[in-house]
Design an enzyme around this catalytic site. Sequence first.
Site, PDB file in Angstrom:
ATOM      1  N   GLY A 246       0.965 -11.409  -2.097  1.00 16.11           N
ATOM      2  CA  GLY A 246       0.863 -11.988  -3.438  1.00 16.11           C
ATOM      3  C   GLY A 246       0.517 -10.968  -4.507  1.00 16.11           C
ATOM      4  O   GLY A 246       0.626  -9.765  -4.278  1.00 16.11           O
TER       5      GLY A 246
ATOM      6  N   HIS B 194       7.882  -6.233  -5.316  1.00 15.10           N
ATOM      7  CA  HIS B 194       8.117  -7.389  -4.436  1.00 15.10           C
ATOM      8  C   HIS B 194       9.443  -8.072  -4.795  1.00 15.10           C
ATOM      9  O   HIS B 194      10.210  -8.462  -3.912  1.00 15.10           O
ATOM     10  CB  HIS B 194       6.997  -8.429  -4.603  1.00 15.10           C
ATOM     11  CG  HIS B 194       5.633  -7.942  -4.222  1.00 15.10           C
ATOM     12  ND1 HIS B 194       4.642  -7.715  -5.141  1.00 15.10           N
ATOM     13  CD2 HIS B 194       5.095  -7.656  -3.012  1.00 15.10           C
ATOM     14  CE1 HIS B 194       3.541  -7.322  -4.519  1.00 15.10           C
ATOM     15  NE2 HIS B 194       3.787  -7.269  -3.227  1.00 15.10           N
TER      16      HIS B 194
ATOM     17  N   ASP C 243       4.993   1.407   1.370  1.00 19.11           N
ATOM     18  CA  ASP C 243       4.132   1.424   2.553  1.00 19.11           C
ATOM     19  C   ASP C 243       4.933   2.033   3.696  1.00 19.11           C
ATOM     20  O   ASP C 243       5.318   1.345   4.648  1.00 19.11           O
ATOM     21  CB  ASP C 243       3.668   0.003   2.872  1.00 19.11           C
ATOM     22  CG  ASP C 243       2.861  -0.573   1.732  1.00 19.11           C
ATOM     23  OD1 ASP C 243       1.691  -0.223   1.622  1.00 19.11           O
ATOM     24  OD2 ASP C 243       3.422  -1.336   0.916  1.00 19.11           O
TER      25      ASP C 243
HETATM   26  P1  AMP Z   1       2.010  -6.373  -0.171  1.00 23.52           P
HETATM   27  O1  AMP Z   1       1.991  -7.628  -0.968  1.00 23.52           O
HETATM   28  O2  AMP Z   1       1.289  -5.233  -0.816  1.00 23.52           O
HETATM   29  O3  AMP Z   1       1.638  -6.576   1.273  1.00 23.52           O
HETATM   30  O4  AMP Z   1       3.522  -5.908  -0.156  1.00 23.52           O
HETATM   31  C1  AMP Z   1       4.537  -6.747   0.323  1.00 23.52           C
HETATM   32  C2  AMP Z   1       5.794  -5.939   0.478  1.00 23.52           C
HETATM   33  O5  AMP Z   1       6.173  -5.406  -0.791  1.00 23.52           O
HETATM   34  C3  AMP Z   1       5.603  -4.750   1.420  1.00 23.52           C
HETATM   35  O6  AMP Z   1       6.758  -4.613   2.220  1.00 23.52           O
HETATM   36  C4  AMP Z   1       5.446  -3.611   0.470  1.00 23.52           C
HETATM   37  O7  AMP Z   1       5.838  -2.362   1.009  1.00 23.52           O
HETATM   38  C5  AMP Z   1       6.386  -4.015  -0.654  1.00 23.52           C
HETATM   39  N1  AMP Z   1       6.052  -3.299  -1.886  1.00 23.52           N
HETATM   40  C6  AMP Z   1       4.823  -3.200  -2.453  1.00 23.52           C
HETATM   41  N2  AMP Z   1       4.881  -2.401  -3.544  1.00 23.52           N
HETATM   42  C7  AMP Z   1       6.159  -1.980  -3.652  1.00 23.52           C
HETATM   43  C8  AMP Z   1       6.847  -1.127  -4.556  1.00 23.52           C
HETATM   44  N3  AMP Z   1       6.225  -0.530  -5.576  1.00 23.52           N
HETATM   45  N4  AMP Z   1       8.173  -0.920  -4.369  1.00 23.52           N
HETATM   46  C9  AMP Z   1       8.807  -1.510  -3.326  1.00 23.52           C
HETATM   47  N5  AMP Z   1       8.225  -2.324  -2.434  1.00 23.52           N
HETATM   48  C10 AMP Z   1       6.912  -2.557  -2.596  1.00 23.52           C
END
Ligand code: AMP
Length: 281
Positions: free
Chosen positions: A31, A37, A150
């Site tokens: 979230g 995202h 990530d």
């Molecule tokens: P999170 O909500 O931080 O767990 O991220 C969910 C997904 O979004 C994960 O696969 C992250 O690697 C991806 N994500 C987060 N930030 C970015 C970004 N700046 N660019 C691309 N994907 C992202």
Amino acid sequence: MKIIEKKADLKIEINKLRNFSKTIGFVPTMGALHEGHISLITSSKNDNDITIASIFVNPTQFNDKKDYQRYPRILNDDVKKLEEAKCDILFIPTEEEMYPEEDNRQFDFGNIDKVMEGKFRPGHFRGVALIVSKLFEIVTPDRAYFGEKDFQQVAIIKHLTKLMCYPVEIVSCPIIRESDGLAMSSRNMLLNKEEREHVPLISKTLFKARNIAQKMNVEETKNWVIQTINADPFLKAEYFEIVNDTSLESINNWSQKGEKVGCIAVHVGNIRLIDNVRFYL
Ligand code: AMP
């Protein structure tokens, strides 16, 4: 967009879709959504009939309790963004729903969870593997989308998928950045104004390191990155490693085979940010 809270309800929905031979793309998140995202949602929509996103702040992947407590939770905004992006289904389970009982599974990831994030956030990737395996088993996606932001997490998920024989294609998507180069992250909204002004140095340093690398050896390049970050009184580098993009083993010579990725973690006050960049040498 359908919003579903219970595993059982989601399974019923998925069975219906399967009866119509629909392909399913899945985007798991915690979230506080941003354009990073949404780029995953867009990729999933391009490749699949149906896109399912999940929002769950997964307690087992936080090695720092305070980080878990202050993690941003803004569900109403997230729902709006997902509706605009035309996501089909949003799954928002409770902790009780995902962890009805203690999950003691351990995974063997070899070297890849021993270094960088794995080293500095003990237990983090086990928590990631626990939740992703549960979600994959509920959603049974054809494809699942993860961000290269990530980078190490993508390697872990690919390994997990092989280990557990999940019939899912893991699609890794490029890092989306702010106009000043800062990698988008849910944690960026926790930075104060002053901290926000200093953090673009992280990506700027990584990009410059690619040029520096033409003239310096690996060790010198790594030292230069750490020193440049730490010269800023607001930033403290936790690590900077240049690794092989598959084995995640450290590179010590530019002539080593394989793609090379420079990965960094930086503390900014209470907040910890990560970023990475590919080295084309
Ligand atoms: P999170 O909500 O931080 O767990 O991220 C969910 C997904 O979004 C994960 O696969 C992250 O690697 C991806 N994500 C987060 N930030 C970015 C970004 N700046 N660019 C691309 N994907 C992202």
